[in-house]
Design a protein around this motif. Structure first.
Motif, PDB file in Angstrom:
ATOM      1  N   LEU A 155       0.883  -1.220  -0.113  1.00 30.23           N
ATOM      2  CA  LEU A 155       0.118  -0.145   0.098  1.00 30.23           C
ATOM      3  C   LEU A 155       0.990   1.382   0.054  1.00 30.23           C
ATOM      4  N   ALA A 156       0.548   2.385  -0.671  1.00 31.27           N
ATOM      5  CA  ALA A 156       1.283   3.473  -0.835  1.00 31.27           C
ATOM      6  C   ALA A 156       0.205   4.420  -0.030  1.00 31.27           C
ATOM      7  N   VAL A 157       0.615   5.448   0.959  1.00 32.75           N
ATOM      8  CA  VAL A 157      -0.200   6.226   1.557  1.00 32.75           C
ATOM      9  C   VAL A 157       0.033   7.764   1.184  1.00 32.75           C
ATOM     10  N   GLY A 158      -0.741   8.468   0.484  1.00 34.13           N
ATOM     11  CA  GLY A 158      -0.419   9.726   0.034  1.00 34.13           C
ATOM     12  C   GLY A 158      -1.201  10.687   0.963  1.00 34.13           C
ATOM     13  N   GLU A 159      -1.228  12.054   1.019  1.00 31.49           N
ATOM     14  CA  GLU A 159      -1.893  13.122   1.901  1.00 31.49           C
ATOM     15  C   GLU A 159      -2.100  14.186   1.067  1.00 31.49           C
ATOM     16  N   THR A 160      -3.266  14.803   1.503  1.00 28.66           N
ATOM     17  CA  THR A 160      -3.521  16.106   0.658  1.00 28.66           C
ATOM     18  C   THR A 160      -2.791  17.376   1.236  1.00 28.66           C
TER      19      THR A 160
END
Ligand code: SF4
Ligand code: SF4
Length: 422
Positions: A137-142
């Motif tokens: 899983l890759a986790v990005g953010e706003t």
């Protein structure tokens, strides 16, 4: 590193290109970090973490995966590591700090976006990032626009989750952020098939707080008049923090701190007579030592680093007193909500913290480090400079990328800035 080429090949990497990039990074490391005199002996551990980031650490994570753990790639310090650990996953930072991978990103993406984003993408696109094939899983953010829009493209290619980081710090925003943290917990549980229970989460909160405490102590030791460690070495420690196993890392930081205490006691300074400088702004992730090294070769010594590879990573602890999962999620959300990235508006806490630390650490000048096209830190630099002027501390803004093209020009500006400091 070559010992791991078989593994890297099995992971589908372009081993020849990977070798080329590693050599270029090693050269930079030797010219900046390795060339320093009088380094603390305990730095050998952190040098090794960086050297093995594409070797032994990858092998370790492959083994973790074989044993049932999922690897979670992250791009920002807003992603709560204690939650990932409690869900039986291993979080690992994927941000790129090298120039060599950028052309591979520019084949697809616009040239005029932040080098950190391009370097990260380039590593993945050129098949030279060993973490890309092993992460589940890759986790990005706003946070910033460059990232938000990039996630949309990546989400079509890999398993991707985006955490909603609000842009203001009102109650409404906190409620949204707390929900985003809880939503991340559910995502991790789905991924790993492991429910986050309150007992395990209490343990991982303690692990992460212990890591932060050790880094806080290291930062505090740099307040001494006898500066026991260079800013370049302190940066190496922070770069290692984003890659290493946390318990092992914490023990290594404690050993380093012990050596630094001895140095202070014995009057051993890394830079006698150098002007005390604060770095403030964008992160400098693994592979990027450029501006820190320039500052310290121009008569300065960095004593405080206000960035995500500095104080923003380790300031504030998660409250350990919550008794149940609900309370723990709130405590985690509260701690991460205190991080003052320039993506927030207004961002007065960051400006106040810079002024406070400049005074506490007897800083003579502040270098504002801005990665090209990072509008948040670039524009906020005006308010930072004005606030510092109020306490009589001059500031220099440096806008740059990862290339070496502007090195001489930057050297001239930084030397001139440091020379005129009191
Ligand atoms: S600068 Fe902002 S967006 Fe970048 S890693 Fe730090 S908190 Fe995240
Ligand atoms: S340095 Fe600035 S532009 Fe680059 S990823 Fe971080 S917040 Fe975005």
């Amino acid at each position: 590193m070559s010992d791991y080429n078989t593994l890297l090949k099995e992971l589908g990497l372009d081993v020849a290109l990977h070798d080329e990039m590693i050599k270029a990074t090693d050269r930079l490391f030797q010219e900046t970090v390795g060339a320093q005199k009088n380094r603390p002996k305990e730095m050998a551990y952190f040098d090794r973490v960086l050297a093995e980031a594409h070797g032994a650490r990858v092998a370790e994570l492959v083994e973790e995966k074989r044993n049932g753990k999922r690897i979670v790639g992250t791009f920002c310090i807003y992603v709560p590591e204690e939650l990932a650990l409690a869900a039986n996953t291993v979080p690992i930072a994927l941000c790129g700090g090298i120039q060599a991978s950028i052309p591979y990103a520019e084949r697809m993406f616009p040239r005029d976006i932040c080098p950190l984003v391009k370097s990260t993408l380039g590593l993945a696109f050129s098949k030279t990032c060993p973490y890309a094939p092993i992460k589940s899983l890759a986790v990005g953010e706003t946070t910033c626009d460059a990232k938000k829009k990039t996630w949309e493209i990546l989400a079509g290619k890999v398993n991707f989750h985006v955490m909603e980081v609000p842009q203001k710090k009102e109650k409404l925003d906190f409620d949204l952020w707390r929900e985003a943290v809880d939503d991340f917990r559910r995502k991790l549980e789905d991924l790993s098939g492991t429910k986050v229970d309150s007992g395990r989460l209490a343990e991982t909160i303690r692990i992460m707080n212990a890591k932060r405490r050790a880094l806080q102590e290291l930062a505090q030791l740099r307040q001494a008049e006898v500066v026991p460690i260079s800013g370049v070495d302190a940066l190496v420690v922070m770069q290692a923090a984003l890659n290493d196993e946390p318990v092992r890392f914490t023990e290594a930081v404690k050993r380093l701190n012990q050596e630094l205490r001895e140095r202070i006691k014995n009057g051993i300074s890394v830079a006698p007579g150098a002007k005390r400088i604060m770095m403030a702004g964008c992160p400098a992730v693994m592979g990027n030592w450029k501006v820190h090294a320039l500052v310290e070769r121009s008569g300065g010594v960095i004593v405080w680093d206000e960035s995500c590879t500095g104080s923003r990573y380790f300031e504030h602890l998660v409250d350990e007193t919550a008794q149940d999962l609900d309370g723990q999620i709130t405590a985690i959300a509260e701690r991460y909500f205190k991080i003052s990235c320039a993506c927030f508006t207004p961002n007065q806490e960051r400006i106040d913290a810079i002024v406070r630390r400049a005074q506490e650490f007897n800083v003579k000048g502040v270098v504002q480090y801005v990665l090209q096209t990072c509008h948040g830190y670039n524009i906020e630099a005006m308010r930072v400079e004005a606030a510092l002027k109020g306490i009589g501390v001059p500031a220099l803004k440096v806008v740059t990328d990862y290339s070496e093209e502007d090195t001489e020009q930057l050297r001239t500006r930084i030397e001139a800035f440091i020379e005129q400091l009191a």
